[in-house]
Design a protein around this motif. Structure first.
Motif, PDB file in Angstrom:
ATOM      1  N   LEU A 109      -3.040  -5.870   5.914  1.00  0.00           N
ATOM      2  CA  LEU A 109      -2.666  -4.451   6.403  1.00  0.00           C
ATOM      3  C   LEU A 109      -4.176  -3.912   6.341  1.00  0.00           C
ATOM      4  O   LEU A 109      -4.338  -2.551   6.858  1.00  0.00           O
ATOM      5  CB  LEU A 109      -1.783  -3.925   5.572  1.00  0.00           C
ATOM      6  N   LEU A 110      -4.978  -4.106   5.247  1.00  0.00           N
ATOM      7  CA  LEU A 110      -5.934  -3.262   4.943  1.00  0.00           C
ATOM      8  C   LEU A 110      -6.875  -3.049   6.238  1.00  0.00           C
ATOM      9  O   LEU A 110      -7.398  -1.822   6.574  1.00  0.00           O
ATOM     10  CB  LEU A 110      -6.938  -3.764   3.718  1.00  0.00           C
ATOM     11  N   PRO A 111      -7.644  -4.092   6.834  1.00  0.00           N
ATOM     12  CA  PRO A 111      -8.232  -3.848   8.003  1.00  0.00           C
ATOM     13  C   PRO A 111      -7.471  -2.981   9.295  1.00  0.00           C
ATOM     14  O   PRO A 111      -8.304  -2.218   9.937  1.00  0.00           O
ATOM     15  CB  PRO A 111      -8.395  -5.198   8.677  1.00  0.00           C
ATOM     16  N   ALA A 112      -6.150  -2.990   9.266  1.00  0.00           N
ATOM     17  CA  ALA A 112      -5.603  -2.064  10.290  1.00  0.00           C
ATOM     18  C   ALA A 112      -5.782  -0.608   9.846  1.00  0.00           C
ATOM     19  O   ALA A 112      -6.049   0.336  10.795  1.00  0.00           O
ATOM     20  CB  ALA A 112      -4.149  -2.223  10.243  1.00  0.00           C
ATOM     21  N   TYR A 113      -5.820  -0.225   8.782  1.00  0.00           N
ATOM     22  CA  TYR A 113      -6.039   1.366   8.310  1.00  0.00           C
ATOM     23  C   TYR A 113      -7.705   1.482   8.773  1.00  0.00           C
ATOM     24  O   TYR A 113      -7.957   2.813   9.301  1.00  0.00           O
ATOM     25  CB  TYR A 113      -6.057   1.335   6.975  1.00  0.00           C
ATOM     26  N   PHE A 131      -8.121   5.910   4.001  1.00  0.00           N
ATOM     27  CA  PHE A 131      -9.162   4.880   4.066  1.00  0.00           C
ATOM     28  C   PHE A 131     -10.101   5.464   5.042  1.00  0.00           C
ATOM     29  O   PHE A 131     -11.312   4.690   5.022  1.00  0.00           O
ATOM     30  CB  PHE A 131      -8.491   3.698   4.704  1.00  0.00           C
ATOM     31  N   HIS A 132     -10.118   6.343   5.827  1.00  0.00           N
ATOM     32  CA  HIS A 132     -11.010   6.836   6.721  1.00  0.00           C
ATOM     33  C   HIS A 132     -11.708   8.050   5.902  1.00  0.00           C
ATOM     34  O   HIS A 132     -12.403   8.800   6.320  1.00  0.00           O
ATOM     35  CB  HIS A 132     -10.551   7.621   8.068  1.00  0.00           C
ATOM     36  N   LEU A 134      -0.579   7.675  -3.693  1.00  0.00           N
ATOM     37  CA  LEU A 134      -0.173   6.734  -4.759  1.00  0.00           C
ATOM     38  C   LEU A 134       0.062   5.245  -3.810  1.00  0.00           C
ATOM     39  O   LEU A 134       0.109   4.282  -4.801  1.00  0.00           O
ATOM     40  CB  LEU A 134       1.186   7.261  -5.251  1.00  0.00           C
ATOM     41  N   VAL A 135       0.725   5.411  -2.655  1.00  0.00           N
ATOM     42  CA  VAL A 135       0.638   4.231  -2.084  1.00  0.00           C
ATOM     43  C   VAL A 135      -0.514   3.446  -1.862  1.00  0.00           C
ATOM     44  O   VAL A 135      -0.570   2.112  -2.007  1.00  0.00           O
ATOM     45  CB  VAL A 135       1.716   4.316  -0.605  1.00  0.00           C
ATOM     46  N   ALA A 136      -1.426   4.121  -1.258  1.00  0.00           N
ATOM     47  CA  ALA A 136      -3.155   3.441  -1.252  1.00  0.00           C
ATOM     48  C   ALA A 136      -3.474   2.906  -2.704  1.00  0.00           C
ATOM     49  O   ALA A 136      -4.016   1.960  -2.698  1.00  0.00           O
ATOM     50  CB  ALA A 136      -3.905   4.685  -0.772  1.00  0.00           C
ATOM     51  N   ALA A 137      -3.130   3.722  -3.997  1.00  0.00           N
ATOM     52  CA  ALA A 137      -3.616   3.012  -5.175  1.00  0.00           C
ATOM     53  C   ALA A 137      -2.987   2.094  -5.494  1.00  0.00           C
ATOM     54  O   ALA A 137      -3.501   0.817  -5.990  1.00  0.00           O
ATOM     55  CB  ALA A 137      -3.220   4.305  -6.199  1.00  0.00           C
ATOM     56  N   CYS A 160      -4.369  -0.953  -3.157  1.00  0.00           N
ATOM     57  CA  CYS A 160      -5.747  -1.361  -3.910  1.00  0.00           C
ATOM     58  C   CYS A 160      -5.298  -2.095  -5.331  1.00  0.00           C
ATOM     59  O   CYS A 160      -6.141  -3.252  -5.448  1.00  0.00           O
ATOM     60  CB  CYS A 160      -6.449  -0.259  -4.143  1.00  0.00           C
ATOM     61  N   TYR A 161      -4.482  -1.799  -6.046  1.00  0.00           N
ATOM     62  CA  TYR A 161      -4.008  -2.624  -7.168  1.00  0.00           C
ATOM     63  C   TYR A 161      -3.831  -3.936  -6.878  1.00  0.00           C
ATOM     64  O   TYR A 161      -4.060  -4.987  -7.450  1.00  0.00           O
ATOM     65  CB  TYR A 161      -3.086  -1.719  -7.968  1.00  0.00           C
TER      66      TYR A 161
END
Length: 144
Positions: free
Chosen positions: A12-16, A52-53, A68-71, A74-75
């Motif tokens: 999912l990370l590249p989609a952001y 992420f931008h 919190l979801v982004a953290a 990343c964890y």
């Protein structure tokens, strides 16, 4: 099971980064499509894209819990590449469990306030939330 979650977070990370940060008037939230009312998680995807931008103010506007979801994402990604991160969670588990309950209560409370502001059209509160009135909803489309 945890490997599947880690792989999903990595995928999912590249989609952001690929998704544009413009204001989209479409959501995939089934609750919103069925009721026409935003749920506590509505705007989370757009908030993550803005985070992420590095557009932090816009992310707060869409959904403040996106941070919190982004953290957490990343964890999870770091724990895939560095398994020693899992031991950190296990070592401080006594702090994370109450934190999860606090997160749940705040998340549901946020959702209830946002639903109340949306349904009553409270102008004071709506200035702090994303305007879901212009977002496409199947329920509103069927009513027209």
């Amino acid at each position: 099971m945890i490997k599947n979650i880690q792989l999903l977070a990595i995928l999912l990370l590249p989609a952001y980064f690929i998704m544009p940060t413009g204001d989209s008037h479409f959501t995939i939230c089934p609750f919103f499509h069925l009721t026409g009312v935003p749920c506590p998680g509505c705007g989370m995807g757009r908030a993550l894209v803005h985070i992420f931008h590095l557009h932090f103010i816009e992310a707060l506007y869409f959904n403040p819990f996106g941070f919190l979801v982004a953290a957490a994402q990343c964890y999870v990604i770091l724990s895939f590449f560095f398994p020693s991160f899992v031991s950190i969670y296990q070592q401080y588990n006594r702090f994370f469990v109450p934190g999860q309950y606090i997160f749940g209560v705040l998340f549901i409370g946020f959702g209830l306030v946002r639903i109340w502001a949306f349904v009553t059209a409270n102008a004071y509160l709506l200035q702090y939330f994303y305007d879901f009135h212009k977002t496409f909803s199947l329920m509103r489309w069927l009513q027209t």
